[in-house]
Design a protein around this motif. Structure first.
Motif, PDB file in Angstrom:
ATOM      1  N   ILE A 160       1.102  -1.689   0.495  1.00 34.30           N
ATOM      2  CA  ILE A 160       0.307  -0.230   0.392  1.00 34.30           C
ATOM      3  C   ILE A 160       0.981   1.408   0.128  1.00 34.30           C
ATOM      4  O   ILE A 160       0.469   2.082  -0.712  1.00 34.30           O
ATOM      5  CB  ILE A 160      -1.279   0.201   1.134  1.00 34.30           C
ATOM      6  CG1 ILE A 160      -1.899  -1.513   0.884  1.00 34.30           C
ATOM      7  CG2 ILE A 160      -1.579   1.269   1.293  1.00 34.30           C
ATOM      8  CD1 ILE A 160      -3.038  -1.331   2.076  1.00 34.30           C
ATOM      9  N   ALA A 164       0.690   3.648  -2.898  1.00 36.21           N
ATOM     10  CA  ALA A 164       0.674   5.060  -3.120  1.00 36.21           C
ATOM     11  C   ALA A 164       1.823   6.509  -3.066  1.00 36.21           C
ATOM     12  O   ALA A 164       1.117   6.854  -4.303  1.00 36.21           O
ATOM     13  CB  ALA A 164       0.386   5.558  -1.315  1.00 36.21           C
ATOM     14  N   LEU A 167       1.581   5.718  -7.019  1.00 38.13           N
ATOM     15  CA  LEU A 167       0.670   6.724  -7.838  1.00 38.13           C
ATOM     16  C   LEU A 167       0.014   8.404  -7.624  1.00 38.13           C
ATOM     17  O   LEU A 167      -0.182   8.615  -8.680  1.00 38.13           O
ATOM     18  CB  LEU A 167      -0.855   5.834  -7.136  1.00 38.13           C
ATOM     19  CG  LEU A 167      -1.036   4.300  -7.473  1.00 38.13           C
ATOM     20  CD1 LEU A 167      -2.018   3.734  -6.877  1.00 38.13           C
ATOM     21  CD2 LEU A 167      -1.013   4.092  -9.181  1.00 38.13           C
ATOM     22  N   GLY A 168       0.639   8.820  -6.821  1.00 40.11           N
ATOM     23  CA  GLY A 168       1.093  10.115  -6.264  1.00 40.11           C
ATOM     24  C   GLY A 168       1.962  10.413  -7.336  1.00 40.11           C
ATOM     25  O   GLY A 168       1.932  11.570  -8.296  1.00 40.11           O
ATOM     26  N   LYS A 171       0.785  10.756 -10.501  1.00 41.89           N
ATOM     27  CA  LYS A 171      -0.301  11.448 -10.855  1.00 41.89           C
ATOM     28  C   LYS A 171       0.399  13.180 -11.051  1.00 41.89           C
ATOM     29  O   LYS A 171       0.034  13.766 -12.405  1.00 41.89           O
ATOM     30  CB  LYS A 171      -1.683  11.770 -10.041  1.00 41.89           C
ATOM     31  CG  LYS A 171      -2.693  12.759  -9.971  1.00 41.89           C
ATOM     32  CD  LYS A 171      -3.742  11.743 -11.097  1.00 41.89           C
ATOM     33  CE  LYS A 171      -5.085  11.299 -10.710  1.00 41.89           C
ATOM     34  NZ  LYS A 171      -5.721  10.806 -11.754  1.00 41.89           N
TER      35      LYS A 171
ATOM     36  N   VAL B  32       2.103  22.160 -12.131  1.00 42.89           N
ATOM     37  CA  VAL B  32       1.004  21.196 -11.864  1.00 42.89           C
ATOM     38  C   VAL B  32       0.805  21.759 -10.239  1.00 42.89           C
ATOM     39  O   VAL B  32       1.817  21.741 -10.191  1.00 42.89           O
ATOM     40  CB  VAL B  32       1.185  20.124 -11.855  1.00 42.89           C
ATOM     41  CG1 VAL B  32       0.427  18.338 -11.352  1.00 42.89           C
ATOM     42  CG2 VAL B  32       1.680  19.082 -13.998  1.00 42.89           C
ATOM     43  N   ILE B  34       1.266  20.766  -7.960  1.00 39.03           N
ATOM     44  CA  ILE B  34       2.275  19.030  -7.330  1.00 39.03           C
ATOM     45  C   ILE B  34       1.855  17.998  -6.568  1.00 39.03           C
ATOM     46  O   ILE B  34       1.202  16.930  -6.137  1.00 39.03           O
ATOM     47  CB  ILE B  34       3.938  19.088  -7.409  1.00 39.03           C
ATOM     48  CG1 ILE B  34       4.194  20.083  -6.158  1.00 39.03           C
ATOM     49  CG2 ILE B  34       3.946  18.895  -8.778  1.00 39.03           C
ATOM     50  CD1 ILE B  34       6.225  20.286  -6.216  1.00 39.03           C
ATOM     51  N   ALA B  37      -1.960  17.286  -6.585  1.00 40.02           N
ATOM     52  CA  ALA B  37      -1.625  15.947  -7.256  1.00 40.02           C
ATOM     53  C   ALA B  37      -1.134  14.759  -6.829  1.00 40.02           C
ATOM     54  O   ALA B  37      -2.152  13.663  -7.458  1.00 40.02           O
ATOM     55  CB  ALA B  37      -1.462  16.684  -8.995  1.00 40.02           C
ATOM     56  N   PHE B  38      -0.092  15.158  -5.868  1.00 38.05           N
ATOM     57  CA  PHE B  38       0.697  13.650  -5.880  1.00 38.05           C
ATOM     58  C   PHE B  38      -0.416  13.417  -4.791  1.00 38.05           C
ATOM     59  O   PHE B  38      -1.391  11.775  -4.254  1.00 38.05           O
ATOM     60  CB  PHE B  38       1.609  13.993  -4.761  1.00 38.05           C
ATOM     61  CG  PHE B  38       2.026  12.842  -3.924  1.00 38.05           C
ATOM     62  CD1 PHE B  38       3.252  12.031  -4.437  1.00 38.05           C
ATOM     63  CD2 PHE B  38       1.644  11.977  -2.960  1.00 38.05           C
ATOM     64  CE1 PHE B  38       4.146  10.988  -4.028  1.00 38.05           C
ATOM     65  CE2 PHE B  38       2.354  11.422  -2.047  1.00 38.05           C
ATOM     66  CZ  PHE B  38       3.075  10.153  -2.659  1.00 38.05           C
ATOM     67  N   GLU B  40      -3.659  13.228  -4.449  1.00 35.96           N
ATOM     68  CA  GLU B  40      -5.118  12.816  -4.911  1.00 35.96           C
ATOM     69  C   GLU B  40      -4.487  11.711  -5.882  1.00 35.96           C
ATOM     70  O   GLU B  40      -5.437  10.487  -5.695  1.00 35.96           O
ATOM     71  CB  GLU B  40      -5.070  13.797  -6.391  1.00 35.96           C
ATOM     72  CG  GLU B  40      -6.298  13.448  -6.884  1.00 35.96           C
ATOM     73  CD  GLU B  40      -6.591  14.318  -8.135  1.00 35.96           C
ATOM     74  OE1 GLU B  40      -6.229  15.532  -8.120  1.00 35.96           O
ATOM     75  OE2 GLU B  40      -7.969  13.842  -9.280  1.00 35.96           O
ATOM     76  N   GLY B  41      -3.494  11.539  -6.158  1.00 31.84           N
ATOM     77  CA  GLY B  41      -2.670  10.052  -7.475  1.00 31.84           C
ATOM     78  C   GLY B  41      -3.097   8.899  -5.866  1.00 31.84           C
ATOM     79  O   GLY B  41      -3.345   7.635  -5.676  1.00 31.84           O
ATOM     80  N   ALA B  42      -1.997   9.559  -4.364  1.00 29.54           N
ATOM     81  CA  ALA B  42      -1.937   8.250  -3.963  1.00 29.54           C
ATOM     82  C   ALA B  42      -2.880   7.752  -3.196  1.00 29.54           C
ATOM     83  O   ALA B  42      -3.036   6.335  -2.466  1.00 29.54           O
ATOM     84  CB  ALA B  42      -0.760   8.931  -2.711  1.00 29.54           C
ATOM     85  N   GLY B  45      -4.093   4.303  -3.621  1.00 25.13           N
ATOM     86  CA  GLY B  45      -3.090   3.223  -3.073  1.00 25.13           C
ATOM     87  C   GLY B  45      -3.437   2.124  -1.857  1.00 25.13           C
ATOM     88  O   GLY B  45      -3.763   0.954  -1.974  1.00 25.13           O
ATOM     89  N   PHE B  46      -4.469   2.705  -1.328  1.00 22.91           N
ATOM     90  CA  PHE B  46      -4.913   2.135  -0.258  1.00 22.91           C
ATOM     91  C   PHE B  46      -5.830   0.423  -1.325  1.00 22.91           C
ATOM     92  O   PHE B  46      -6.449  -0.112  -0.801  1.00 22.91           O
ATOM     93  CB  PHE B  46      -5.729   2.289   0.810  1.00 22.91           C
ATOM     94  CG  PHE B  46      -6.313   1.759   2.114  1.00 22.91           C
ATOM     95  CD1 PHE B  46      -5.186   1.537   2.862  1.00 22.91           C
ATOM     96  CD2 PHE B  46      -7.714   1.210   2.244  1.00 22.91           C
ATOM     97  CE1 PHE B  46      -5.780   0.520   3.838  1.00 22.91           C
ATOM     98  CE2 PHE B  46      -7.900   0.788   2.985  1.00 22.91           C
ATOM     99  CZ  PHE B  46      -7.473   0.655   4.083  1.00 22.91           C
ATOM    100  N   VAL B  48      -5.843  -0.010  -3.683  1.00 24.05           N
ATOM    101  CA  VAL B  48      -5.557  -1.835  -4.408  1.00 24.05           C
ATOM    102  C   VAL B  48      -4.955  -2.297  -4.005  1.00 24.05           C
ATOM    103  O   VAL B  48      -5.284  -3.536  -4.610  1.00 24.05           O
ATOM    104  CB  VAL B  48      -4.242  -0.705  -5.820  1.00 24.05           C
ATOM    105  CG1 VAL B  48      -3.511  -1.657  -6.500  1.00 24.05           C
ATOM    106  CG2 VAL B  48      -4.902   0.197  -6.809  1.00 24.05           C
TER     107      VAL B  48
END
Lengths: 316, 180
Positions: A160, A164, A167-168, A171, B32, B34, B37-38, B40-42, B45-46, B48
């Protein structure tokens, strides 16, 4: 296909364990119920009679010629009997070792002893082990099922944090237009490998990053990037729950290992005293290149088969 | 070979910090947001991680049952006549079976063989090449397909197995060719 493999692993696994245990029982492999004629020698002159529940240091002498003399602790119980904690050494008979393993005590082999009378520091005893049965099935339960169910969750949870992170980062790269740019660089190759994915789709960028990370042996980055790529590929999937051709091709590239330097293998070889731990690199790179190419050709050829084609269109 | 190893391992060490630094700076230059954005993307993670749990449990438990009951040894005995033909010693066979099933298991088998036969023995080299050129196919299948809830894996499994077999055969052939 995965259904059959899954079923086969479970059925074969359990059947072999049952068969092995049946063999052990029918040949009485662990000599269940048999007594060993041994001599116990207490380390200090005891005050007789021995006191119950007190621990006496002693040595179990089973065969002086073979040197089977094991250090042990005797705890006398009611009557002329007691229990023994035997500490094993290099001369411990192999069968006792197996019994020890099956008993699952941390550092000693457990046995019962009986004697007629004690008049000396040294006295004859009859030693027995608790019967050992179903070692393999026990192993299947504890080492197979319970342990691996736990490992699976630990692996997933362990993913996880790093997931994370990537994925961050991805993005940011996506919003900055980097992923699409990267996809453009290797266009000639990637569009051939993945004809059904648009050349500038974010999936392409993620796949390129995953494959690069794999080549460098960066497993921590490769898996999150690969999963990101799968997620992007899934956005193009018309039939959720069924893998597309691009996914299968991408998966095969990942399962055929494109790592250039197997760092763990080299480290193990070096610590084992290899004169040249990296001399396996040549064959590793050739083997992994060939199996990747064969894998890609196979996945492309299989994709043409009607069995697999049909799964994309029909409702199953 | 030594220089090649040095170059690649240096790149491997530098890659992650350099990549993160580059993406963050590039993102900042491109205006961006940053940090937002980070985060939001992260967030994903959980999800997935949790999504792959059932797939991983299913796969690893089946492999665990197969390993713990001693099926590996039996399978090795059954297919030994075939692998013997391509020049694979019996001792290396458990490695070939273990490689696609379990990464830690394969590493254990490899270490064990290297300890008993020596790192520079033919068998020691053979298992090293198998370890280095193979991958834990079934783990990868479970995680990658699991993350997007795919159960119909189509041609991925047979193609993956073909690639594994080719990798093993190539490892045996190359090691016998060079050191045999």
């Amino acid at each position: 296909m995965l259904n059959y493999i899954w079923l086969a692993l479970i059925i074969i696994g359990v059947m072999v364990a049952v068969w092995g245990d049946w063999n052990d029982i029918s040949t009485n492999r662990y000599h269940n119920g048999e007594a060993y004629e041994t001599v116990l020698q207490l380390s200090n002159t005891p005050i007789l009679p021995l006191r119950q529940s007190q621990v006496y240091q002693c040595t179990v002498v089973y065969s002086e010629e073979l040197g089977i003399m094991q250090r042990a602790e005797l705890t006398p119980g009611a009557g002329n009997s007691g229990s023994l904690h035997i500490f094993m050494d290099d001369n411990t008979p192999p069968l006792w070792r197996e019994i020890f393993k099956a008993q699952k005590n941390n550092d000693f082999l457990f046995a019962h002893v009986k004697w007629e009378s004690i008049s000396d520091q040294k006295f004859p005893t009859r030693m027995t082990f608790d019967p050992i049965r179903f070692v393999k099935l026990n192993n299947v339960t504890n080492e197979g099922i319970i342990k691996y169910a736990k490992i699976a969750v630990e692996l997933a949870i362990g993913l996880i944090g790093i997931m994370a992170l990537w994925l961050g980062i991805m993005k940011i790269a996506e919003q900055a237009g980097l992923v699409a740019k990267l996809a453009g660089v290797l266009k000639p190759i990637t569009t051939r490998l993945f004809p059904d994915v648009p050349a500038d789709h974010p999936a392409m960028g993620a796949m390129i990053m995953n494959i690069s990370a794999n080549m460098l042996g960066l497993a921590n980055a490769a898996t999150p990037l690969g999963l990101k790529a799968m997620e992007e590929l899934n956005k193009l999937n018309k039939k959720l729950g069924t893998a597309t051709d691009a996914m299968c091709t991408f998966l095969v590239i990942n399962t055929s290992n494109v790592q250039l330097i197997p760092a763990t293998v080299i480290a193990i070889r070096a610590s084992a005293g290899s004169s040249n731990p990296t001399d396996i690199l040549g064959p590793v790179i050739v083997a992994t290149t060939v199996n990747t190419i064969v894998g890609i050709i196979t996945v492309k050829l299989l994709a043409k088969l009607s069995v697999f084609r049909r799964q994309l269109t029909t409702e199953v | 070979m030594e220089t090649f190893v040095n170059i690649i391992s240096t790149i491997s060490i530098l890659a992650i910090p350099a990549l993160i630094l580059f993406i963050v700076i590039y993102g900042a230059i491109k205006k961006v947001k940053i940090y937002e954005a980070f985060v939001e993307g992260a967030k994903e993670g959980f999800n997935v991680g949790v999504r792959i749990i059932p797939y991983l449990v299913a796969m690893l438990v089946a492999i665990g049952i197969f390993r713990a009951g001693g099926a590996m040894e039996l399978l090795a005995r059954i297919i030994y006549p075939i692998t013997n033909l391509i020049g694979m010693p019996a001792e290396a066979l458990p490695m070939a079976i273990m490689r696609p099933l379990s990464g830690s298991g394969a590493l254990g088998v490899m270490s064990e063989i290297i300890k008993t036969h020596g790192a520079d023995s033919l068998i020691g080299r053979m298992v090293s090449v198998m370890m280095g050129s193979g991958e834990t196919t079934f783990y990868v299948l479970a995680v990658y397909f699991g993350s997007i809830s795919i159960t119909k894996t189509r041609q991925a499994v047979p193609a993956g197995i073909v690639a594994d077999v080719v990798g093993i055969v190539m490892s045996v052939w190359l090691v016998n060719l060079i050191w045999g």
